[in-house]
Scaffold this motif. Structure first.
Motif, short mmCIF file in Angstrom:
data_model
loop_
_atom_site.label_atom_id
_atom_site.label_comp_id
_atom_site.label_asym_id
_atom_site.label_seq_id
_atom_site.Cartn_x
_atom_site.Cartn_y
_atom_site.Cartn_z
N LEU A 1 0.83 -1.21 0.00
CA LEU A 1 0.00 0.00 0.00
C LEU A 1 0.86 1.25 0.00
CD1 LEU A 1 -2.66 -1.10 2.64
CD2 LEU A 1 -2.91 -1.06 0.14
N THR A 2 1.87 1.25 0.85
CA THR A 2 2.85 2.33 0.94
C THR A 2 4.21 1.68 1.20
OG1 THR A 2 2.70 2.61 3.34
CG2 THR A 2 1.09 3.84 2.01
N ASP A 3 5.23 2.49 1.43
CA ASP A 3 6.55 1.94 1.76
C ASP A 3 6.54 1.19 3.09
OD1 ASP A 3 7.58 2.91 -0.57
OD2 ASP A 3 8.47 4.70 0.35
N SER A 4 5.57 1.50 3.96
CA SER A 4 5.54 0.87 5.28
C SER A 4 4.30 -0.01 5.52
CB SER A 4 5.62 1.94 6.37
OG SER A 4 4.50 2.80 6.28
N ASP A 5 3.42 -0.12 4.53
CA ASP A 5 2.21 -0.93 4.67
C ASP A 5 2.14 -1.98 3.57
OD1 ASP A 5 0.18 0.29 6.72
OD2 ASP A 5 1.07 2.01 5.67
N ASN A 6 1.74 -3.19 3.96
CA ASN A 6 1.62 -4.29 3.02
C ASN A 6 0.44 -5.15 3.43
OD1 ASN A 6 1.95 -6.59 1.49
ND2 ASN A 6 4.10 -6.86 1.96
N LEU A 7 -0.39 -5.53 2.47
CA LEU A 7 -1.46 -6.48 2.72
C LEU A 7 -1.02 -7.84 2.21
CD1 LEU A 7 -4.62 -4.44 1.65
CD2 LEU A 7 -3.67 -4.74 3.95
N GLU B 1 -3.45 -10.58 6.48
CA GLU B 1 -2.58 -9.84 7.40
C GLU B 1 -2.34 -8.43 6.87
OE1 GLU B 1 0.17 -13.48 9.12
OE2 GLU B 1 1.11 -11.96 7.87
N TRP B 2 -2.35 -7.47 7.77
CA TRP B 2 -1.94 -6.11 7.45
C TRP B 2 -0.60 -5.91 8.14
CZ3 TRP B 2 -3.75 -1.24 10.43
CH2 TRP B 2 -3.13 -0.11 9.90
N ARG B 3 0.45 -5.80 7.35
CA ARG B 3 1.81 -5.67 7.87
C ARG B 3 2.22 -4.20 7.84
NH1 ARG B 3 4.08 -10.89 4.47
NH2 ARG B 3 2.77 -12.43 5.57
N LYS B 4 2.27 -3.60 9.01
CA LYS B 4 2.52 -2.16 9.15
C LYS B 4 3.87 -1.94 9.84
CE LYS B 4 1.60 2.27 9.59
NZ LYS B 4 1.83 3.14 8.47
N LYS B 5 4.85 -1.42 9.08
CA LYS B 5 6.15 -1.11 9.66
C LYS B 5 6.01 0.17 10.49
CE LYS B 5 10.12 -1.81 7.58
NZ LYS B 5 11.25 -1.65 6.65
N ILE B 6 6.18 0.05 11.80
CA ILE B 6 6.07 1.19 12.72
C ILE B 6 7.42 1.89 12.83
CG2 ILE B 6 5.48 1.88 15.08
CD1 ILE B 6 3.07 0.74 13.52
N LYS B 7 8.45 1.12 13.04
CA LYS B 7 9.84 1.61 13.12
C LYS B 7 10.70 0.66 12.29
CE LYS B 7 9.43 4.78 16.42
NZ LYS B 7 9.75 6.17 16.21
N SER B 8 11.94 1.04 12.04
CA SER B 8 12.82 0.16 11.28
C SER B 8 13.05 -1.17 12.01
CB SER B 8 14.17 0.84 11.02
OG SER B 8 14.82 1.10 12.25
N TRP B 9 12.83 -1.20 13.31
CA TRP B 9 13.06 -2.40 14.11
C TRP B 9 11.76 -3.08 14.58
CZ3 TRP B 9 10.84 -1.77 18.84
CH2 TRP B 9 10.64 -0.46 19.28
N TYR B 10 10.60 -2.60 14.07
CA TYR B 10 9.33 -3.16 14.56
C TYR B 10 8.22 -3.08 13.50
CZ TYR B 10 5.02 -3.60 17.27
OH TYR B 10 3.79 -3.98 17.73
N THR B 11 7.58 -4.22 13.24
CA THR B 11 6.42 -4.30 12.34
C THR B 11 5.24 -4.88 13.12
OG1 THR B 11 7.82 -4.61 10.39
CG2 THR B 11 5.52 -5.29 10.20
N LEU B 12 4.11 -4.19 13.06
CA LEU B 12 2.87 -4.63 13.68
C LEU B 12 2.05 -5.37 12.63
CD1 LEU B 12 1.04 -4.40 16.24
CD2 LEU B 12 0.03 -2.39 15.14
N TYR C 1 6.72 -8.22 14.85
CA TYR C 1 7.90 -8.70 14.14
C TYR C 1 9.07 -7.75 14.39
CZ TYR C 1 4.61 -11.72 11.79
OH TYR C 1 3.65 -12.66 11.52
N PHE C 2 10.22 -8.34 14.70
CA PHE C 2 11.43 -7.58 15.00
C PHE C 2 12.53 -8.05 14.06
CE2 PHE C 2 8.81 -7.99 18.76
CZ PHE C 2 8.69 -6.68 19.18
N PRO C 3 12.85 -7.25 13.02
CA PRO C 3 13.88 -7.67 12.06
C PRO C 3 15.26 -7.78 12.70
CG PRO C 3 12.67 -5.74 11.27
CD PRO C 3 12.26 -5.98 12.68
#
Length: 168
Positions: A47-53, A100-111, A139-141
């Motif tokens: 969806l965006t650089d930080s959002d993925n369905l 799943e809605w994968r939302k990158k909150i920070k570079s070290w954390y995805t909700l 998720y913690f890369p």
């Protein structure tokens, strides 16, 4: 047979996969020959650089008359129908969908909130149990992988999961 047009990352963000399998298990001392057929469809839409369905639809059928517990389809695990007790339902057919809605909150954390629905039974025409679960993933890369901490809810049960990378 499969068509794989996903990006080649550990945690897929774009593309799709469609894999159809026909698997034969030969006779053993305690079981007859088993034949399984399955179709696994996965689709990833940014969806965006930080959002993925992410979507997954899966069906599998044991088409053998003689049942053996090792070759029955199972519902409930850390990869699908999260929230149910592991392998709580067994039968010859399973079908389920995951969103799943994968939302990158920070570079070290995805909700990652998720919803899953499915059915299990003797065949696609003979269903015995409807399934629904939902939850939240964290998720913690770390390098080329991610640590996964999830909480899933289903009916009157909940479960905590620890794993690596996205479920699909």
């Amino acid at each position: 047979a499969q068509v794989d047009k996903r990006n080649k990352e550990i945690n897929t963000a774009t593309g799709y996969l469609n894999k159809i399998e026909l698997t034969f298990f030969p006779n053993t001392n305690d079981s007859h020959e088993q034949i399984l057929i399955s179709n696994d469809i996965r689709y990833f839409h940014p969806l965006t650089d930080s959002d993925n369905l992410a979507f997954r639809f899966y069906v599998a059928q044991n088409i053998t008359d003689e049942e053996h517990i090792m070759f029955l389809q199972k519902a409930g695990s850390f990869t699908y129908m999260r929230g149910y007790k592991t392998n709580i339902f067994l039968n010859k057919f399973i079908g389920f969908g995951q969103f799943e809605w994968r939302k990158k909150i920070k570079s070290w954390y995805t909700l990652c909130p998720f919803i899953e629905f499915g059915t299990i039974g003797a065949s696609i025409n003979n269903q015995t149990r409807g399934l629904f679960s939902y939850g939240i993933g964290n998720y913690f890369p770390i390098g080329d992988a991610s640590i996964r901490l999830e909480l899933g809810f289903a009916e009157s049960n909940s479960a905590f999961y620890f794993g690596f990378n996205h479920v699909f």
